[in-house]
Design a protein around this motif. Structure first.
Motif, mmCIF file in Angstrom:
data_model
loop_
_atom_site.group_PDB
_atom_site.id
_atom_site.type_symbol
_atom_site.label_atom_id
_atom_site.label_comp_id
_atom_site.label_asym_id
_atom_site.label_seq_id
_atom_site.Cartn_x
_atom_site.Cartn_y
_atom_site.Cartn_z
ATOM 1 N N LEU A 1 86.051 34.286 17.567
ATOM 2 C CA LEU A 1 85.836 33.779 18.922
ATOM 3 C C LEU A 1 85.502 32.292 18.903
ATOM 4 O O LEU A 1 85.912 31.543 19.797
ATOM 5 N N LEU B 1 88.784 30.497 18.539
ATOM 6 C CA LEU B 1 89.468 30.498 19.838
ATOM 7 C C LEU B 1 88.812 29.502 20.792
ATOM 8 O O LEU B 1 89.496 28.796 21.540
ATOM 9 N N SER B 2 87.489 29.453 20.766
ATOM 10 C CA SER B 2 86.761 28.522 21.629
ATOM 11 C C SER B 2 87.096 27.079 21.282
ATOM 12 O O SER B 2 87.244 26.229 22.165
ATOM 13 N N ASP C 1 90.525 26.306 22.671
ATOM 14 C CA ASP C 1 90.478 26.270 24.126
ATOM 15 C C ASP C 1 89.714 25.034 24.614
ATOM 16 O O ASP C 1 90.088 24.415 25.614
ATOM 17 N N SER D 1 81.049 32.445 22.319
ATOM 18 C CA SER D 1 81.486 33.796 22.686
ATOM 19 C C SER D 1 82.253 33.827 24.006
ATOM 20 O O SER D 1 83.379 34.324 24.076
ATOM 21 N N GLY E 1 85.652 31.984 24.066
ATOM 22 C CA GLY E 1 86.656 32.710 23.299
ATOM 23 C C GLY E 1 87.156 33.943 24.028
ATOM 24 O O GLY E 1 88.366 34.202 24.084
ATOM 25 N N SER F 1 89.487 33.058 26.919
ATOM 26 C CA SER F 1 90.857 32.716 26.540
ATOM 27 C C SER F 1 91.723 33.958 26.385
ATOM 28 O O SER F 1 92.952 33.881 26.458
#
Length: 483
Positions: free
Chosen positions: A35, A38-39, A42, A246, A249, A252
């Motif tokens: 996560l 992903l964060s 993003d 958290s 993520g 997204s």
């Protein structure tokens, strides 16, 4: 019983349970690390968008959606004036502010009347949503025409928000707590996903930061500072990890199940479709977001529930153990209750990725987390010192449980500060890094017991906020906490 004479099956059982706990902690850290990655991507994408975004043009555009800002208030006398000033002075083309005085027994309403010259008006309030607690009056100000104050009998935060929705005039409404302060451009930033994709986006949450310790003047945070109180300091890093890592993520993946009522923007028509806020739940914000997911998935309608890291709202956090324990107990009970109410999503035909990502994440790592962590922190050290586990296994557990957790906290601090850098002092930055390491040996274990207490409260049928200290912005008073 002499442990040297322990039967072999007991030895095997301890090893199996210890292995399951180690795998659980490993899976948790891997998921959180994924996560975080992903964060990161993003965050980069959104920063690039912000570089080209023309917020000045958005502020002047007639096509920017008008927004109703709803502020429920129950005994919020110490900070309500600063919060209202903050919202009224937002850089936004058209917005109204609706304060809902939910039967306060302090001088909150009197302060509002005096500060803004409020006069009672006879107005027609729509009945879109049924509301418990009679409305005693609606007040408006000639000097501040976009401010309205609803005075109603006390019935809880959900009913107060529903009353605000009934009075609201605009297609989007934003919720904010009466102990919170908006950054000046927060509303311009949080509305952007609605402007980019008005058909799909139904809710957008902004980042919540800790206001304790900051220098605040006339409803504005003019200098972000770390709080002197150690508990509030831990919460600064905790909020960064939760929101920046958290939630960003999960957002997204369109699997975010929690948007804080401290700062969330909703499409009103969809909220009305699902019946507004429920009064029979512990945490109305999480339950509403889950219900929106459920509603849109069942109807097979494309939608997006988004979290943004850059619109910022500052809020006061607890500085005493008792207030923190009550807050975290309530949050955890609310999580459990909301997951239980929407358990059908686990097998619903149209649940999609919620069945495999969102709901398992919150069930396995948020709901089950305190139980597994407690067993791990107690069982594995005892088993090691009794000779049931090898040193390699024991140190592997400590690495996964403590070191990896500290790495994630520190990474969240670096990610946020490299992106936004609100705390300009190197001393503050170094202090946050130190807190990110220290919290794994202290604060996390403390909140673990608070969440376990929530499970006990649910089993015993206990609930409620009790009293929570409210220092206010620049004040030293206290007030009973919100219901």
């Amino acid at each position: 019983m002499n442990w040297l004479a322990t039967p072999p099956w007991f030895f095997d059982a301890v090893q199996v349970i210890s292995l399951i706990i180690l795998l659980y902690f490993s899976a948790l850290q891997l998921v959180l690390f994924a996560l975080l990655i992903l964060s990161f991507f993003d965050m980069r994408r959104r920063l690039a968008q912000n570089f080209y975004a023309d917020y000045e043009a958005t502020a002047k555009s007639h096509f920017t959606f008008p927004v109703s800002v709803l502020m429920p208030a129950f005994n919020e006398s110490p900070g309500v004036i600063e919060s209202v000033r903050s919202v009224l002075s937002l850089d936004y083309p058209e917005h109204e502010v609706i304060v809902i005085n939910d039967g306060s027994t302090d001088d909150s309403l009197a302060k509002l009347k005096k500060e803004f010259g409020l006069v009672r008006h006879e107005v027609v309030v729509r009945k879109w949503l049924s509301v418990r607690g009679a409305i005693r009056g609606v007040y408006r100000s000639a000097s501040t025409p976009n401010l309205s104050v609803i005075d109603k009998e006390h019935a809880g935060k959900s009913e107060a928000l529903n009353a605000g929705i009934n009075l609201s005039r605009y297609p989007l409404f934003c919720t904010i707590d009466a102990d919170s302060i908006f950054q000046e451009n927060a509303l311009l930033r949080v509305v952007r996903p609605f402007l980019e994709d008005p058909e799909r986006v139904i809710a957008v949450g902004g980042q919540v930061r800790v206001a304790n310790g900051c220098r605040i003047e006339r409803g504005r945070v003019v200098e972000p500072r770390l709080p002197q109180n150690i508990l509030a300091g831990f919460q600064v890093v905790e909020y960064l990890r939760a929101f920046v890592a958290s939630r960003l993520g999960l957002s997204s993946l369109n699997n975010l199940l929690i948007l804080s009522s401290v700062f969330t923007l909703f499409r009103k028509d969809v909220v009305l479709e699902v019946g507004g806020y429920r009064a029979d739940v512990v945490t109305e914000d999480m339950e509403l977001v889950l219900r929106l997911h459920h509603h849109m998935r069942v109807q097979r309608r494309p939608y997006a529930i988004v979290f943004l890291p850059d619109p910022i709202c500052w809020t006061e956090v607890p500085e005493s153990l008792g207030a923190l324990a009550r807050q975290r107990s309530r949050w955890h009970r609310g999580l459990i209750h909301s997951l239980w109410l929407h358990r059908r999503l686990l097998w619903a035909r149209n649940a999609g990725s919620l069945r495999w990502i969102g709901l398992p994440y919150y069930f396995l790592f948020e709901f089950m987390g305190p139980i597994v962590e407690l067993v791990g922190y107690v069982l594995i050290p005892i088993a090691y010192f009794m000779g049931f586990l090898s040193p390699l296994f024991f140190w592997a557990f400590l690495f996964v449980a403590v070191t990896a957790g500290a790495f994630l906290s520190v990474s969240a601090v670096f990610l946020e500060e490299l992106s936004f850098g609100l705390y300009r002092s190197w001393g503050d930055f170094a202090q946050m890094v130190a807190i990110g390491i220290l919290e794994n040996f202290s604060y996390r274990i403390l909140t673990l017991f608070f969440r376990l207490g929530a499970l006990v409260d649910m089993l015993l049928g206990r609930g409620g906020w009790g009293k929570q200290e409210r220092a206010g912005f620049g004040h030293t008073e206290t007030a009973p906490a919100k219901p």
